[in-house]
Structure formats: structure tokens, C-alpha cells
Motif scaffolding. Sequence first.
Motif, short mmCIF file in Angstrom:
data_model
loop_
_atom_site.label_atom_id
_atom_site.label_comp_id
_atom_site.label_asym_id
_atom_site.label_seq_id
_atom_site.Cartn_x
_atom_site.Cartn_y
_atom_site.Cartn_z
N THR A 654 -12.35 12.72 20.76
CA THR A 654 -13.41 13.29 21.60
C THR A 654 -14.78 12.94 21.04
OG1 THR A 654 -11.94 15.14 22.10
CG2 THR A 654 -14.25 15.41 22.66
N LEU A 657 -15.74 9.46 21.86
CA LEU A 657 -16.03 9.27 23.28
C LEU A 657 -17.34 9.92 23.69
CD1 LEU A 657 -12.47 9.99 24.78
CD2 LEU A 657 -13.55 7.76 24.46
N HIS A 658 -17.82 10.86 22.89
CA HIS A 658 -18.96 11.70 23.28
C HIS A 658 -20.21 10.87 23.56
CE1 HIS A 658 -21.32 15.30 23.60
NE2 HIS A 658 -22.15 14.91 22.63
N SER A 664 -15.80 5.27 26.32
CA SER A 664 -15.07 5.97 27.38
C SER A 664 -14.40 4.97 28.31
CB SER A 664 -16.03 6.87 28.16
OG SER A 664 -16.57 7.87 27.32
N GLN A 668 -10.31 4.47 28.83
CA GLN A 668 -9.72 4.59 30.16
C GLN A 668 -9.06 3.28 30.58
OE1 GLN A 668 -10.01 7.47 32.18
NE2 GLN A 668 -8.59 6.49 33.60
N PHE A 673 -5.32 7.18 27.65
CA PHE A 673 -5.02 8.56 28.04
C PHE A 673 -3.53 8.71 28.34
CE2 PHE A 673 -9.64 9.03 29.05
CZ PHE A 673 -9.88 10.18 28.31
N MET A 735 -11.35 19.27 25.58
CA MET A 735 -11.62 17.83 25.63
C MET A 735 -12.14 17.44 27.01
SD MET A 735 -9.04 14.73 24.61
CE MET A 735 -9.64 13.08 24.31
N GLY A 738 -15.62 17.97 27.07
CA GLY A 738 -16.38 17.22 26.06
C GLY A 738 -16.88 18.08 24.92
N HIS A 805 -14.57 14.29 30.47
CA HIS A 805 -13.51 13.28 30.27
C HIS A 805 -12.39 13.55 31.28
CE1 HIS A 805 -15.55 11.92 26.72
NE2 HIS A 805 -15.43 13.09 26.11
N ALA A 808 -8.59 13.38 30.42
CA ALA A 808 -7.88 14.48 29.77
C ALA A 808 -7.21 15.39 30.79
CB ALA A 808 -8.86 15.28 28.91
N SER A 855 -10.41 8.21 38.19
CA SER A 855 -9.74 8.62 36.95
C SER A 855 -8.23 8.39 37.02
CB SER A 855 -10.01 10.10 36.68
OG SER A 855 -9.40 10.91 37.68
#
Length: 898
Positions: A654, A657-658, A664, A668, A673, A735, A738, A805, A808, A855
Amino acid sequence: TLQWETLGRQFVEYEQVAPFLIPEEQQRRLMDFLPLFLKAWEQSAGVIVFPNIQLLASEVSKLLTKEIKRNLNGKPAEEARLALEKLLQQKGEAEDGHLLLKSVYLLSQTDLRTVWNIIGSGLPAALMQCLYLFFTFPLKKTSDDGEASEDDSQTQEMLVKIMLNMYREKQGVEELLASDKLQSLIIATASLWDQCSHLWKTPTGRVLRTISKAQTKTSIMYLQAVDCIKIAIQNLFKLSDTLPACDVCEAASIVLCFVKDSYPISSALLMEFENNDGYQLLLKILLRYERLQQNEGDPYLDEIVDMLTCLTTCGKTELKVSGNIVHPQLPHLNFEQTRSSGMTVKNLQAFQVLQSVFQKSNDQHLCGRILTAIATIWAWDTMNFFFLEWTLQPINQFTDIIHFKPPPVQIQFFKLVESIVLDLSYIPHEILRKIQYLIKENIVPFCTLTALQCLLSMTKKDLLFSDIFRDSGLLGLLLALLRKQAKILRKSAGTHLPDLEEGIKKEINAVMLKMVAALTVKSVRNTVVLKDYGMVPYIKIFLDDECYRSATLSILEQLSVISYEEYMSIIIGALCSSTQGELDLKLDLLKSLLRILECPKSHSAFRTCSGFNGLLSLLSDMEGALQDPPSGLWTGVGQNCILELVFYTLQGITAALHLDPVNSNFFQRNGLFEKMAEDLGSLGCFWMQGEWKTSLRLEKTRTFAEFLDAAFCSSEPFPAWLKNCLWILSFLDHMVRGTLHLETYFKERKTEIGEASRDDQEGLQAQEEHPVVFKRPGNKLPASAYRLWGNPEERGEMGDCAIVHPGAVCVMVRLLPKLYKEGHSQLSQEIQCAVVDHIQSLVKSEKSRQVMCGSGLLSTIITSCQDAFRNESHPLHLPLTRVFEKLASQAIEPDVLR
């Protein structure tokens, strides 16, 4: 009160007729009165209400003085002593002498004016003569060397108390000068200590110390005129050759009291002491001092050291010294504005005794007392450190020999050196160079360890030491020593080397690493030095041992300042190469990684060094770790430790990815994921069959938040598998938003040093603790760990929470069919419904649905939840359909249409 009034009238009558009576009759009437006086005193609980008490005290004291002189008159010393004992002791019926003694004893405790009347009777000189005889001529009967009888002890105590009450007054001391017994007694203590009465040693010391504190100009001139101190010193020199040092200390301390206490009035006795080799005497006595039993001190030795310490400030003129202050110095030091308190060193001779004793003695107690004395002198006035160090250089010289001293003395010495920097804000460069030489030579490992800890404390005080210790060569020395130890560790991997890996050497390595860590903190230049020395491959070798790990990670974290890629390569590599059982290593590495990932600039290096794949491989390695009951390797591992590792792994992902679109998108696009969902599903707490079971009619329904509260904050029994699933779902929930990398589910656990018993580490409790082994709690997590759930009413459904995200959410959907356990069908279906409802609440807002576009959630719902999607009677059919419809209203993905 009536009794005291009656006694008062009787004494007035006595006063009126006394002038007309012959002495014998006067004495008889007074002696008849005293028993009545004592009886009244006993019946009134010691409260005396007697108007003519001063006159009574004068009369009784004169009579006691007269009786003492009568018993002494014309008799040889030993016969006189026996006569005094017979006079003052109680023999069956109260004798006149004992009655007088008890009366004076009581009267001397009333008020000051009454004491003055007693002093004016001539009693001080008479009792001094008694004390001289009792001390100097012990009775030949064996009781004098053993225990005194109760009557003897009471008589002695009364006699001593009367003397203490009289001699603490200057008038009482002046009265003693009428005879020669004061100087005789002082000289006797210095010459007959081994032949005197054992029972009268301590009382005599108490009386003489009291007289010493009440000295007057006249008494000092008297003692000087009769060469009292000179003769006493000569006699003590003779005693010091024959008596044990402890006994000589006791006798010498009495003489030294008169020297010290007289100085504020006159320097005469101090000059006499100095001119007759008094300091040489004290040096001789202290150096003969025998080793005491462990943890036992000699009060007279301590007294001599304390008095010597006081004598260092006795002098007519202050020292005028000037030294060159070597720079750099701390900004807090302002030498020009340092003001003297008046308690400055003026007598170097006295201090030289202390210095010489420390240099020549290895006695633990004595050396420790001298170091305490030096600290006291510094505390009196900051300038004293500079006066002494710029003249006699005690600390500088002590550094050369400190490795010969016992370990507790080494600890105390380096604490003293440490205080120069921490308390005086002064950097003693020459002393630090000598300490660095001690570390280099490593003659005594314990001394090396203590010296390192001293320098470590200084380094933490100010960043200036990072430059000082680099320029002095200390940083290079430590790196060279660590390189050598790293090679040994690498060569001996998998073997047991007790000489290296146990005990003091291991602690030295740990402190050296801490020292390097402290020197590189906020110092890019020192970090570059470390890298240029080629130390990075050697430093990372220390990661495997838990007692070195904290400092090693700190060093590597400083390395990240100049090269994120090198740091990430080391940490990710160590994570991937760690074995399944090295949970502590993994946790420590992950926590370090999280600290570095706080900086956005590190995210790119994390990705390019395969950080995401590395962390997901940790989850893969934990396959079956949360089975209930545990099996195989995981049998001896608490499940909370496994959950903790899962938590920090997800936290690391996390954090990377922040606010990082590139990472990110990478996560993906590469299907990570989906890999995460697969790895989490194989932990052992999720159902592995992959088939939806026949739907049941639910008796009750609860929200996701209510499930969390019931599982962790109430007494309701929940199966272990479900609790573990809820933990992981909660991690994923944070998550999604975020925030997982900002949460603290698990308290930091402090490490502590293993308990090793070593003879050469006596007093090590004063040292800084070094980490060796984690002590983790049992399987049950503390209640404080669940505080993030909060109150269900306060928590709500969080429908307006932003989705950061969306992948998640897909992971939660993929795990949905696995929220099942045979034998818990009702509970399994209930939690499945709660999770779907929670997912539905997450996509309630249009903003959330927009985030979820692209997503793959629609595809995930169709592929992961086919049975529920197709079966309209399934409890999850309707909520899943609603989620699908909400997302489909925003956009339909091509794979969903297929």
C-alpha cells in the motif's frame, strides 16, 4: 502540675537554708531532693515544669564535678579509672554518683541556658578526664573486649550524651582548655588505637568529632601551641606500619576532622598538617587499604575521602590557569561567561592524594569513591574541571590506566567522561583521542565495550560529533573492525563459535554498529565514506543476527539517502532469501522498508528492484500458515505473528502504491491484485474447495462493521478461522481506502539483551541494553490492537469513503466464495452477505463507481461468484446483482460482455 509545684517550693526552701548549712548537710539535702525530681520527671512523661531549673542544674553539676575530682585525686590512672566506674555505675540501690549523672543527663536535654549553667560548673573538663581514662585504660576483665552489660551501656550512653550536649557549644570547648586532656585524648587516639578500650572507641570518636565542629580561635591556638596535630601525625605514621588499614583510617579520620573543621576559622592546623607530611600519611593509609568484601564500604575510609575532597577548596588564593581550548566545541559552551561559585579548587596537594590513590590502587570501592569525589568537585563549580585538567590532568591520565581497573570502576569512569560533554558541554579532544586508542588496542574487551558506549552517548548529543569522529579516524577504525568481524561471520555461517558469538565480543560488535549508525544519521558525508570504503556488502551480513539488526537497518536506511536502488536491492533480496521460519527478520525488514517508502522518491526504486513481486512472494511462502489447527513448520508459530507479517506485507504494498500512478498502473497491469488474492486465499483460513454450498435461510444478518465488533470487542465466541479471515478483510478494507500503511494494529515490540552471566561484566546493568531476541506474545492479540474497529455506531457503513485502490475490492470479491467452513454454514453465509453489503456500500457514490471503472470488478464478480449470480434463490444473488448494476450503469467492459 501539683507535684512540680510542691518540688518547686521544696527547692526554694533548700535555697534559703543552704547558705547556713555545712557542705555535708547541703549535699545530703540535695541528694534527698534528686530522687523526688527524677520520679516527677518519669511520671510527667519527660516534661519538666520547674522554675529554678538553671540553678538546680548548676548545683547538681557542681556536685558531680566535685565527686569526680574527689575520686580522681591522687590516684594512679588505673585505680582512678576503677574509682570512676564505681562512682558512676548503678549498683543495686541507686548510688549518689549514678543519681547525679542521671540528673545531669536529664537536665542537659532541656534548654540551652540550662546547658550553659552545666558548662559553667566545670563539668566539661572533669568529664573529658573521665573519657580519657575510660578510653586509654581498658579494664583487664574480659567484658571490656566483649559485650557490655545493660547497666554499663546505659551509664556510657548518659555520659556520652552529656558530653555531646556540652561540647557542641563553643563555651563547652573553651572550658576544656583549662586542662590538657583534650590534646591528650586526640594524641591518644593517634597512638594507642590498638591498645585502647574497645567499648570506648566509637563513643570517643563521636565526642571528638562534636568538639571538632565547635572549635574556636582560642581552641585552635591551644592545639597549635602544644603541637597536637604534629604529634598525632607522627604517631599515626607508626600505627600505619602495624595496624590494619581500616583501623588506621578510623583513627586518622578523627585527627583530620580537626584540620578540616578548623579551616574556616584559621588555617593554622591545616598548615601544621601540611608541614608535617599529613598528605603523605593519608596517601600511605589509603594505599594500604585492603580490599573490602563485595558491596561493603568502610565509613571511615569514606569520611577521609570526603574530607580530602573538602580540603581541595581550602586555600588562600584561587588558581590562575589558562588553557588552550581546542576547537570545534559545542555551541552551548561559553567559557568567558563562566562564573565562579566560590567552591573552586585552591589546594592541589589534597587533590593529588586522590589522584595518586586512583592511579596506584585497584580496589573497586576506593577507586569508585575517588571518582565520586571528582564528580562532586565538578558539581561545586564548573571551572574546577578546567582548573584540574589544565594543571594535574587527572582524567587525561586516568584514561591511560582505566583498563587495569575493575569493571564497575570502568563503567563509573566513562560515565564521568560522558558527563564532561553532556553536563559541561565541553569536548575534551585529547581525552577522546586516548579513548579511541583504547578501542583500537582492545586490550580489555569489557573496557572497550564501555568506552564505545561512552562515545555513543556523546555522538547522540550533537551532530558535531559525526564530523569530529570522522576526522579523528574513529569512523574508519570502526568500519575496518566491522569488516573483519563480517568476514568471520560469513566464514562461520552455520557453525557455533562461542568465543565470538557469545558474551562481550558480540556486544562490542553490536555497539560498534550502533556507533556507525549514529555517525551516519543525517550525515551524507559519513554515509558516502561508508560506501566508498566498500562496506555495504559487509554491513548487510549483520542482518541475520537479531542483536545486530536494528543498528544494521539504521545504517542501510541512511544509505538510501544516497542510493534508493542499493537499499531496495538489499532489503528485497534479504526478504526473498529469508527462510519460512525467519519471521522476525522479515518483520524487521518490512518495518524498515515502510520507513523508507514514506519518501515518494523511493517508490520507483522499489518497483524496479522487484519490490512488489518480492512482497507477494512472502505471502506465497505462508501457504497454510493460518490453518486451524496449525501443521508442519507453523505449529510452533503464534498465529498473531503470521497475521502481523501479513499486515506489514500489505502495508508495504500500500505504501509503495500511495499517490504513485506509475506503481498503481504497474500493479494493476501485471495482474498482481489477482496474485495477491490467490496468495491470501491459500493462507489456510479461507475455504480451499472453491465450491459454493447450498444456500440456507439466514436467521439473523449483521453488517461487516458489526461482525468486526462482535469478533474482536465482545465476548461472543468466534472460530479462529473466521477471526483470521476478518483480520485480512479488514486489512484489505483499509487498503481500498489507501490508509493501510498509516494504521498501527500491532504494537512495536522492544528487544532486550539475553541474560548472560559473566564475571567480567559486574555492574553491566548500568550499561545501555542491546537487542538480542524478540519476545513475542502468545496467540491472543491484545484488546488494544482492535481499537481501529471503533464503535459500530460511530463507524457506520462508510458509504461515502473514497476508493483509492479499486483492485483491493476485487481481491475481497475473489475471497468471497472462500469465506466458508464446514460445520459453520450459517455463520459462513452470514459473513458472506455482510462482505457483499459492505462492497455495495463502497460503490454507492458516483465518484466511487467512476474509480472502479477499468478495475475488472465486474469480471471478477462474474467469474468468482458464478453460482450465486446464476441462482436467484441464493442470499448473495440480489446484493451482487445490485453491485453489478451500479457498476454497469457507469461503463461496461468488453470482457464483461463476453
